[in-house]
Design a protein around this motif. Structure first.
Motif, PDB file in Angstrom:
ATOM      1  N   THR A  51     -40.798 -43.573  -2.636  1.00 25.21           N
ATOM      2  CA  THR A  51     -41.699 -43.466  -3.783  1.00 25.21           C
ATOM      3  C   THR A  51     -40.928 -43.723  -5.073  1.00 25.21           C
ATOM      4  OG1 THR A  51     -41.306 -41.094  -3.967  1.00 25.21           O
ATOM      5  CG2 THR A  51     -43.140 -41.813  -2.568  1.00 25.21           C
ATOM      6  N   ALA A  52     -41.658 -43.914  -6.155  1.00 22.48           N
ATOM      7  CA  ALA A  52     -41.044 -44.144  -7.464  1.00 22.48           C
ATOM      8  C   ALA A  52     -41.982 -43.625  -8.540  1.00 22.48           C
ATOM      9  CB  ALA A  52     -40.768 -45.622  -7.681  1.00 22.48           C
ATOM     10  N   GLN A  53     -41.547 -42.568  -9.246  1.00 23.35           N
ATOM     11  CA  GLN A  53     -42.337 -42.001 -10.333  1.00 23.35           C
ATOM     12  C   GLN A  53     -41.463 -41.868 -11.568  1.00 23.35           C
ATOM     13  OE1 GLN A  53     -42.191 -39.728  -7.442  1.00 23.35           O
ATOM     14  NE2 GLN A  53     -44.127 -40.218  -6.440  1.00 23.35           N
ATOM     15  N   ALA A  54     -41.818 -42.598 -12.610  1.00 24.97           N
ATOM     16  CA  ALA A  54     -41.040 -42.580 -13.845  1.00 24.97           C
ATOM     17  C   ALA A  54     -41.227 -41.255 -14.572  1.00 24.97           C
ATOM     18  CB  ALA A  54     -41.454 -43.731 -14.740  1.00 24.97           C
ATOM     19  N   TRP A  57     -30.783 -47.007 -25.717  1.00 20.24           N
ATOM     20  CA  TRP A  57     -31.011 -48.066 -24.740  1.00 20.24           C
ATOM     21  C   TRP A  57     -32.316 -47.793 -23.999  1.00 20.24           C
ATOM     22  CZ3 TRP A  57     -25.448 -47.185 -22.473  1.00 20.24           C
ATOM     23  CH2 TRP A  57     -24.509 -47.600 -23.412  1.00 20.24           C
ATOM     24  N   PRO A  58     -33.073 -48.820 -23.678  1.00 20.59           N
ATOM     25  CA  PRO A  58     -34.353 -48.625 -22.982  1.00 20.59           C
ATOM     26  C   PRO A  58     -34.147 -48.338 -21.498  1.00 20.59           C
ATOM     27  CG  PRO A  58     -33.972 -50.962 -23.343  1.00 20.59           C
ATOM     28  CD  PRO A  58     -32.834 -50.236 -24.007  1.00 20.59           C
ATOM     29  N   LEU A  59     -33.871 -47.074 -21.191  1.00 21.51           N
ATOM     30  CA  LEU A  59     -33.610 -46.659 -19.819  1.00 21.51           C
ATOM     31  C   LEU A  59     -34.726 -45.751 -19.322  1.00 21.51           C
ATOM     32  CD1 LEU A  59     -29.781 -45.878 -20.062  1.00 21.51           C
ATOM     33  CD2 LEU A  59     -30.902 -48.030 -19.467  1.00 21.51           C
ATOM     34  N   GLU A  60     -34.953 -45.801 -18.025  1.00 21.27           N
ATOM     35  CA  GLU A  60     -36.041 -45.041 -17.405  1.00 21.27           C
ATOM     36  C   GLU A  60     -35.482 -44.164 -16.293  1.00 21.27           C
ATOM     37  OE1 GLU A  60     -39.178 -46.571 -14.265  1.00 21.27           O
ATOM     38  OE2 GLU A  60     -39.856 -47.084 -16.292  1.00 21.27           O
ATOM     39  N   HIS A  61     -35.818 -42.888 -16.342  1.00 23.13           N
ATOM     40  CA  HIS A  61     -35.420 -41.930 -15.300  1.00 23.13           C
ATOM     41  C   HIS A  61     -36.541 -41.875 -14.272  1.00 23.13           C
ATOM     42  CE1 HIS A  61     -34.130 -37.719 -13.966  1.00 23.13           C
ATOM     43  NE2 HIS A  61     -33.066 -38.488 -13.798  1.00 23.13           N
ATOM     44  N   GLN A  62     -36.202 -42.103 -13.007  1.00 22.11           N
ATOM     45  CA  GLN A  62     -37.239 -42.290 -11.989  1.00 22.11           C
ATOM     46  C   GLN A  62     -36.960 -41.411 -10.776  1.00 22.11           C
ATOM     47  OE1 GLN A  62     -37.732 -46.002  -9.369  1.00 22.11           O
ATOM     48  NE2 GLN A  62     -39.003 -46.483 -11.139  1.00 22.11           N
ATOM     49  N   ARG A  63     -37.981 -40.699 -10.356  1.00 23.50           N
ATOM     50  CA  ARG A  63     -37.889 -39.875  -9.143  1.00 23.50           C
ATOM     51  C   ARG A  63     -38.259 -40.699  -7.916  1.00 23.50           C
ATOM     52  NH1 ARG A  63     -41.396 -37.328  -5.751  1.00 23.50           N
ATOM     53  NH2 ARG A  63     -40.771 -35.305  -4.884  1.00 23.50           N
ATOM     54  N   GLY A  64     -37.533 -40.476  -6.813  1.00 20.02           N
ATOM     55  CA  GLY A  64     -37.850 -41.162  -5.563  1.00 20.02           C
ATOM     56  C   GLY A  64     -37.729 -40.214  -4.385  1.00 20.02           C
ATOM     57  N   GLN A  65     -38.655 -40.317  -3.454  1.00 19.39           N
ATOM     58  CA  GLN A  65     -38.622 -39.494  -2.237  1.00 19.39           C
ATOM     59  C   GLN A  65     -38.654 -40.400  -1.018  1.00 19.39           C
ATOM     60  OE1 GLN A  65     -41.246 -36.040  -2.110  1.00 19.39           O
ATOM     61  NE2 GLN A  65     -41.594 -36.337   0.099  1.00 19.39           N
ATOM     62  N   LEU A  66     -37.751 -40.121  -0.065  1.00 13.77           N
ATOM     63  CA  LEU A  66     -37.750 -40.856   1.197  1.00 13.77           C
ATOM     64  C   LEU A  66     -38.100 -39.891   2.324  1.00 13.77           C
ATOM     65  CD1 LEU A  66     -34.879 -39.929   2.667  1.00 13.77           C
ATOM     66  CD2 LEU A  66     -33.921 -41.572   1.066  1.00 13.77           C
ATOM     67  N   THR A  67     -38.445 -40.451   3.480  1.00  6.94           N
ATOM     68  CA  THR A  67     -38.865 -39.657   4.632  1.00  6.94           C
ATOM     69  C   THR A  67     -38.072 -40.083   5.849  1.00  6.94           C
ATOM     70  OG1 THR A  67     -41.098 -39.397   3.721  1.00  6.94           O
ATOM     71  CG2 THR A  67     -40.825 -39.020   6.088  1.00  6.94           C
ATOM     72  N   LEU A  68     -37.643 -39.106   6.652  1.00  3.31           N
ATOM     73  CA  LEU A  68     -36.902 -39.368   7.885  1.00  3.31           C
ATOM     74  C   LEU A  68     -37.814 -39.081   9.071  1.00  3.31           C
ATOM     75  CD1 LEU A  68     -34.070 -40.096   9.019  1.00  3.31           C
ATOM     76  CD2 LEU A  68     -33.653 -37.630   9.177  1.00  3.31           C
ATOM     77  N   LEU A  69     -38.014 -40.085   9.904  1.00  2.16           N
ATOM     78  CA  LEU A  69     -38.854 -39.953  11.093  1.00  2.16           C
ATOM     79  C   LEU A  69     -37.957 -39.662  12.286  1.00  2.16           C
ATOM     80  CD1 LEU A  69     -41.166 -43.047  10.454  1.00  2.16           C
ATOM     81  CD2 LEU A  69     -41.435 -40.694   9.642  1.00  2.16           C
ATOM     82  N   PRO A  70     -38.033 -38.466  12.864  1.00  5.68           N
ATOM     83  CA  PRO A  70     -37.139 -38.102  13.970  1.00  5.68           C
ATOM     84  C   PRO A  70     -37.282 -39.041  15.164  1.00  5.68           C
ATOM     85  CG  PRO A  70     -38.245 -36.161  13.076  1.00  5.68           C
ATOM     86  CD  PRO A  70     -38.911 -37.350  12.458  1.00  5.68           C
ATOM     87  N   ALA A  71     -36.205 -39.158  15.922  1.00 11.72           N
ATOM     88  CA  ALA A  71     -36.167 -40.098  17.051  1.00 11.72           C
ATOM     89  C   ALA A  71     -37.196 -39.773  18.118  1.00 11.72           C
ATOM     90  CB  ALA A  71     -34.763 -40.118  17.651  1.00 11.72           C
ATOM     91  N   ASP A  72     -37.575 -38.497  18.248  1.00 11.94           N
ATOM     92  CA  ASP A  72     -38.521 -38.113  19.300  1.00 11.94           C
ATOM     93  C   ASP A  72     -39.961 -38.066  18.806  1.00 11.94           C
ATOM     94  OD1 ASP A  72     -38.318 -35.931  17.639  1.00 11.94           O
ATOM     95  OD2 ASP A  72     -37.829 -34.477  19.201  1.00 11.94           O
ATOM     96  N   LEU A  73     -40.224 -38.617  17.632  1.00 11.00           N
ATOM     97  CA  LEU A  73     -41.586 -38.601  17.089  1.00 11.00           C
ATOM     98  C   LEU A  73     -42.477 -39.515  17.927  1.00 11.00           C
ATOM     99  CD1 LEU A  73     -43.026 -37.301  14.599  1.00 11.00           C
ATOM    100  CD2 LEU A  73     -42.668 -39.468  13.421  1.00 11.00           C
TER     101      LEU A  73
END
Length: 573
Positions: free
Chosen positions: A442-445, A397-413
């Motif tokens: 982010t999204a990197q295949a 099947w034509p499937l793609e494995h993709q990396r993703g990174q999210l960022t958490l901005l602290p409340a006191d920033l």
């Protein structure tokens, strides 16, 4: 002229007698007064001491019809009543002809209203189970049309009564082989959002579900993110993607709203803004929604000033406001789903391979070849790992494995701007209960790096700045974040259903033979929170042989056999 009542239709179809003592019963009503019929059916079921354990009612409403509690949007919607014992599927916004073509089921009883011709009646023969009873007002040509469709018409006035007993079985949609019955065991591999949702849907159908998870706890992959969005989409063609996402978003909201409002799962469900990127102004956007029959209760267009006010951000573009969109904590949702009767979680249980026993049961084995669990029905919900466990000869099947990174901005920033509503478009930003802001992603295949990267953090901060107008000072140290991996199909739809037999081609996905008892629910990509409740119900319907909460073309669109069907349609060289 006598006006037939719903109670008379039920009586003519030998109800409630025909459902008595049965675990499951499917009732199809087409062209009737949906609200009145629903109330009459509920009353009959509630007052019957011998009633079926699970009743599935499918209502096909003509154009202009609508049922209370359902959104006034075209397509199929599902409600669960009586603590899940009664399932109500409503297909609205279509003609009888369109609706009958969209259904895929085997009804134990059929109730008809409105005008019917021979072509419509012929389709009923493909939707009726053997010996199904039909009741309909007598009309010109009705008896002859029903006989031609395979029904044996019985005397009666003012209603026709007919039993489905064809001399030759018509060519219809193939029925599932050996569907699971109440009390049967099912194995589910994977305890992320897909696996947990499938386990809950299967348990609700009366099955005993064993969930095998390789990690020490559930929700350790992408489902462990601190928050994620759910919402529909709009496109001017209202094609397969838009219709599927709309159905999924409505089903997700129906499940999530009470859990969020009762404080069982952290989240909010009071609207989500998606920025418009193609240059349309709000008037043109709203005209598009109106032309598609999408009401404001589902989505409405906001001009930039209104979008800025709703979000508390200096937005400069119009946006779609999805009224029942929002965000939730997917890990908490997974834990709630798994904490249901009939589900047993086996964490820290890594499946190395699958095999069939002599009697046809699926067996999950560890690396030493020891048995971890077995059942006649097995569901792979373990994303990329499912591909490793599928039969070696299966069509890729034509499937793609993709990396993703999210960022958490602290409340006191310093300089932090908190959206009043989740905002998406070229990234997303949502405010968590502690005042911090989650942004990304982010999204990197094909990237397998599980660590956090400074370059990805910078990309997320740039997305956050574009959405909120807040330019944050360069952090002196890395910000909190999380990396997870997604699996996506090339057509950006999930892969849900029975695993097709290797090497079998047919230009219709539903006509491709399946590996007995083996199912998959994967490739939810970045839309797992939106899609999981709906695809889990589709999966459970296929395992049990009950009606699915989607039209036939949408079922084909997410079918694992769709790739083989596309290959079959390619001209020979």
């Amino acid at each position: 002229m006598h006006m037939t009542t719903p109670a008379e239709l039920l009586q003519a179809a030998d109800l409630p007698g025909r459902w008595q003592g049965r675990p499951r019963f499917v009732l199809l009503a087409a062209g009737c007064d949906g609200a009145a019929l629903l109330q009459a059916t509920l009353a009959a079921w509630r007052h019957d001491a011998l009633r079926c354990q699970w009743l599935h009612l499918v209502l096909l409403l003509p154009q202009g019809g609508m049922l209370h509690g359902m959104h006034a949007v075209p397509g199929m919607q599902r409600q669960l009543l009586e603590a899940g014992a009664i399932t109500v599927d409503v297909l609205q916004g279509c003609t009888l002809r369109e609706g009958l073509r969209a259904l895929r089921l085997q009804a134990d009883a059929l109730l008809l209203g409105g005008e019917w011709d021979r072509h419509l009646l012929r389709r009923l023969g493909q939707l009726a189970a053997p010996q199904a009873m039909l009741a309909a007002p007598a009309g010109v040509g009705m008896a002859e049309g029903l006989r031609a469709a395979g029904f044996q018409v019985k005397a009666g006035a003012p209603l026709l009564r007919a039993c489905y007993a064809p001399r030759f079985q018509p060519r219809g949609d193939p029925a599932p082989a050996s569907p699971a019955r109440p009390g049967d065991e099912v194995l589910v591999l994977g305890a992320g959002l897909a696996g947990a949702a499938c386990a809950q849907a299967l348990a609700r159908a009366g099955l005993q579900v064993q969930v095998l998870e390789r990690h020490a706890q559930a929700a350790q992959e992408a489902s462990g993110n601190p928050g994620g969005l759910f919402h529909g989409i709009v496109n001017p063609q209202d094609g397969l993607h838009a219709r599927f996402n709309r159905a999924a978003a409505l089903q997700a909201a129906r499940l999530y709203r009470p859990l969020i409002e009762q404080g069982r799962v952290p989240g909010r469900i009071d609207g989500l803004l998606r920025l418009q990127a193609d240059g349309l102004d709000a008037l043109a956007m709203q005209a598009q929604a109106d032309a598609l029959g999408l009401p404001a209760a589902y989505v409405k267009a906001l001009h930039a000033e209104a979008a800025a006010q709703a979000s508390g951000l200096p937005l400069r573009t119009p946006a779609w406001l999805y009224q029942e969109g929002g965000w939730l904590d997917p890990g908490a949702m997974v834990r709630w789903l798994l904490n249901q009767p009939g589900i047993t979680l086996h964490a820290g249980t890594a499946v190395h391979q699958l095999q069939r026993s002599a009697d046809g049961a699926w067996q999950a084995l560890d690396a030493a070849g020891c048995l971890l669990g077995q059942a006649r029905h097995l569901v792979l919900c373990n994303a990329q790992d499912a591909m490793r466990l599928l039969p070696a000869a299966a069509t890729p099947w034509p499937l793609e494995h993709q990396r993703g990174q999210l960022t958490l901005l602290p409340a006191d920033l310093p300089g932090l701007r908190r959206p009043l509503l989740p905002v998406a478009g070229g990234g997303y930003a949502l405010t968590l209960p502690d005042g911090s802001v989650l942004c990304g992603a982010t999204a990197q295949a094909g990237d397998t790096d599980g660590g956090l990267r400074a370059t990805d953090e910078a990309a997320n901060l740039a997305r956050y700045a574009a959405l909120t107008g807040a330019v944050l000072p360069a952090p002196l140290q890395p910000l909190p974040g999380r990396t997870a991996f997604r699996l996506l199909a090339a057509d950006r739809l999930p892969v849900v259903g029975g695993v097709p037999q290797p090497g079998v081609l047919n230009d219709q996905p539903r006509r491709i033979a399946r590996v007995p008892g083996l199912f998959v629910c994967t490739a939810l990509g970045s839309r797992g929170i939106t899609w999981a409740p709906l695809v889990a119900q589709v999966l459970a319907a296929q395992v049990t042989g009950l009606p699915a909460p989607l039209e036939a073309d949408l079922l084909d669109a997410i079918d694992p056999a769709r790739f083989a069907a596309r290959q079959a349609r390619k001209p020979a060289r």
